[in-house]
Design an enzyme around this catalytic site. Structure first.
Site, mmCIF file in Angstrom:
data_model
loop_
_atom_site.group_PDB
_atom_site.id
_atom_site.type_symbol
_atom_site.label_atom_id
_atom_site.label_comp_id
_atom_site.label_asym_id
_atom_site.label_seq_id
_atom_site.Cartn_x
_atom_site.Cartn_y
_atom_site.Cartn_z
ATOM 1 N N ASP A 58 24.094 9.865 13.503
ATOM 2 C CA ASP A 58 23.024 9.086 13.707
ATOM 3 C C ASP A 58 22.541 8.556 12.273
ATOM 4 O O ASP A 58 22.996 9.322 11.213
ATOM 5 C CB ASP A 58 21.731 9.605 14.271
ATOM 6 N N CYS A 98 19.999 8.358 25.963
ATOM 7 C CA CYS A 98 18.906 9.360 25.687
ATOM 8 C C CYS A 98 17.544 8.712 25.612
ATOM 9 O O CYS A 98 17.564 7.612 25.631
ATOM 10 C CB CYS A 98 19.262 9.791 24.074
#
Length: 226
Positions: A136, A12
């Protein structure tokens, strides 16, 4: 012959053409573009479209949003028509569904002992329409902090989580710790950003290759007879 376990890999926060090529050549399954203007890894929808156009077949572009307006989401999806969406802010289930597109929902788990107070089972139920939940660490800002949460805080085998086909492990992953994370959580996929960077938004070829190699080593260990 035992079935080979294969953890999918998402990288990412890409901002450069050369990093797109590096990630794809190393074996990434998905590439994430950050459409959040306050992020140091931000790219505009048009820039995301330019970068996504360089992806080979079967590598999925993912557009990351944080509390974005419907107009911003529409602009981004027009630029990258085949993208999967990732919602990383305070979006409700209805907000996520409003786009009419397949999506990933990020769950921001507090790091340290506080993580055990996060009701991940309820979160998974609330966002049952998501293709995947991305786990996360909850830190100031959104994503790419390099911090991880307590991987032992949740019952990964619980059927509501369905880790091996629905969870994406993220937050502080590096070539040094991703093998342990995969062995413990057994996620469908892993997501890395800062763990393969030389600076924010600038990826490192050696770190990407080391990360992919560590994931494949974990897969091999899980697929080997005990």
């Amino acid at each position: 012959m035992p079935t080979l376990h294969r953890t999918r890999i998402k990288i990412c926060g890409l901002t450069r053409e050369q990093d797109i090529e590096l990630a794809a050549q190393a074996g990434a399954d998905a590439i994430g573009f950050v459409l959040y203007e306050k992020s140091p890894r931000f790219v505009s929808p048009e820039r995301a479209g330019e970068l996504a156009a360089r992806l080979p077949a079967f590598v999925t572009p993912v557009l990351l949003f944080v509390n974005a307006s419907p107009e911003w989401i529409a602009r981004a999806t027009a630029a990258v028509p085949h993208a999967l969406l990732q919602f990383h802010g305070d979006e409700t289930p209805a907000d996520c569904l409003a786009s009419g597109r397949p999506f990933i929902r990020a769950a921001r788990v507090p790091p340290g002992p506080a993580g055990q107070g996060f009701d991940l089972l309820k979160y998974a139920q609330d966002y049952a329409s998501a293709q995947a939940l991305l786990l996360d660490a909850h830190v100031e800002g959104y994503g790419g902090s390099g911090q991880s949460f307590d991987w032992t805080a949740f019952p990964w085998s619980h059927p509501r989580l369905n880790a091996s086909s629905r969870l994406v492990l993220s937050g502080g992953l590096t070539p040094a710790n991703v093998t342990d994370g995969i062995r413990l959580v057994r996620p469908w996929a892993v997501d890395v950003s800062s763990g393969v960077e030389v600076s924010k938004g600038i990826k490192c070829a050696d770190k990407i290759q080391a990360f992919v190699a560590a994931v494949r080593a974990a897969d091999l260990s899980l697929s080997s007879p005990s």
